[in-house]
Design a protein around this motif. Structure first.
Motif, mmCIF file in Angstrom:
data_model
loop_
_atom_site.group_PDB
_atom_site.id
_atom_site.type_symbol
_atom_site.label_atom_id
_atom_site.label_comp_id
_atom_site.label_asym_id
_atom_site.label_seq_id
_atom_site.Cartn_x
_atom_site.Cartn_y
_atom_site.Cartn_z
ATOM 1 N N LEU A 22 0.829 -1.200 0.000
ATOM 2 C CA LEU A 22 0.000 0.000 0.000
ATOM 3 C C LEU A 22 0.869 1.258 0.000
ATOM 4 N N ALA A 23 1.936 1.257 0.768
ATOM 5 C CA ALA A 23 2.830 2.424 0.786
ATOM 6 C C ALA A 23 3.401 2.689 -0.608
ATOM 7 N N ALA A 24 3.801 1.627 -1.302
ATOM 8 C CA ALA A 24 4.339 1.786 -2.657
ATOM 9 C C ALA A 24 3.254 2.253 -3.623
ATOM 10 N N VAL A 25 2.059 1.695 -3.492
ATOM 11 C CA VAL A 25 0.943 2.096 -4.360
ATOM 12 C C VAL A 25 0.616 3.569 -4.152
ATOM 13 N N LEU A 26 0.613 4.012 -2.905
ATOM 14 C CA LEU A 26 0.289 5.412 -2.617
ATOM 15 C C LEU A 26 1.392 6.366 -3.074
ATOM 16 N N ALA A 27 2.612 5.863 -3.209
ATOM 17 C CA ALA A 27 3.708 6.704 -3.715
ATOM 18 C C ALA A 27 3.558 6.975 -5.209
ATOM 19 N N TRP A 49 -11.652 -15.921 -0.422
ATOM 20 C CA TRP A 49 -11.836 -14.869 -1.420
ATOM 21 C C TRP A 49 -10.575 -14.034 -1.636
ATOM 22 N N VAL A 50 -9.626 -14.072 -0.684
ATOM 23 C CA VAL A 50 -8.427 -13.251 -0.857
ATOM 24 C C VAL A 50 -7.531 -13.767 -1.972
ATOM 25 N N VAL A 51 -7.638 -15.047 -2.302
ATOM 26 C CA VAL A 51 -6.804 -15.594 -3.384
ATOM 27 C C VAL A 51 -7.191 -14.975 -4.727
ATOM 28 N N PRO A 52 -8.471 -15.059 -5.153
ATOM 29 C CA PRO A 52 -8.796 -14.398 -6.423
ATOM 30 C C PRO A 52 -8.600 -12.880 -6.362
ATOM 31 N N ALA A 53 -8.809 -12.282 -5.200
ATOM 32 C CA ALA A 53 -8.576 -10.836 -5.074
ATOM 33 C C ALA A 53 -7.097 -10.518 -5.311
ATOM 34 N N GLY A 54 -6.211 -11.332 -4.747
ATOM 35 C CA GLY A 54 -4.786 -11.138 -4.947
ATOM 36 C C GLY A 54 -4.368 -11.369 -6.393
ATOM 37 N N LEU A 57 -8.372 -1.228 0.288
ATOM 38 C CA LEU A 57 -9.375 -2.130 0.858
ATOM 39 C C LEU A 57 -8.748 -3.418 1.389
ATOM 40 N N LEU A 58 -7.818 -3.990 0.643
ATOM 41 C CA LEU A 58 -7.157 -5.220 1.101
ATOM 42 C C LEU A 58 -6.322 -4.974 2.355
ATOM 43 N N ALA A 59 -5.603 -3.863 2.391
ATOM 44 C CA ALA A 59 -4.781 -3.569 3.567
ATOM 45 C C ALA A 59 -5.652 -3.324 4.799
ATOM 46 N N VAL A 60 -6.736 -2.605 4.629
ATOM 47 C CA VAL A 60 -7.648 -2.359 5.756
ATOM 48 C C VAL A 60 -8.235 -3.672 6.236
ATOM 49 N N TRP A 61 -8.668 -4.510 5.294
ATOM 50 C CA TRP A 61 -9.224 -5.815 5.681
ATOM 51 C C TRP A 61 -8.191 -6.650 6.441
#
Length: 128
Positions: A20-25, A74-79, A114-118
């Motif tokens: 998430l930190a990299a994505v936000l950068a 569900w996290v597998v297909p999300a990933g 959303l994934l990081a918050v979850w």
């Protein structure tokens, strides 16, 4: 929470936080480039490549969490979808297709948040 859940959830949490930190950068680096910092585009590309590696590791960790840790399936297909989206995002970025690069980037940021918050929610620590 059993040991296998802990051993698979904590690496997933840490990876998603760093991811998430990299994505936000990325939008910050793109904005710096657009305001005249020419070197920022090289950093933007380098972070994009790092995110591709992070996305692949995310797929591996979601599989471990879901199978070995008996976590949410569900996290597998999300990933996997996030990993594929990052790959497409990098490709359209290098081809300079900004009409797709910008909205897909927004989707990648939203999904990563959303994934990081979850991952840090109590729900992530419950087995199936």
């Amino acid at each position: 929470m059993d040991t296998s859940m802990l051993l698979t959830l904590w690496p997933l949490r840490l990876l998603l936080t760093l991811h998430l930190a990299a994505v936000l950068a990325q939008p910050v680096l793109a904005g710096r480039y657009l305001t005249g910092d020419i070197d920022a585009i090289a950093a933007h590309g380098m972070v994009g490549n790092l995110l591709a590696v992070s996305g692949l590791l995310l797929v591996v960790l979601t599989l471990l969490y879901a199978i070995a840790g008996r976590g949410r399936l569900w996290v597998v297909p999300a990933g996997v979808v996030l990993f594929l989206a990052i790959g497409v995002q990098a490709w359209v970025g290098y081809t300079r297709d900004l009409a797709l690069h910008v909205p897909l980037g927004v989707a990648v940021v939203a999904a990563s948040v959303l994934l990081a918050v979850w991952a840090w929610s109590p729900s992530a620590g419950r087995s199936r």
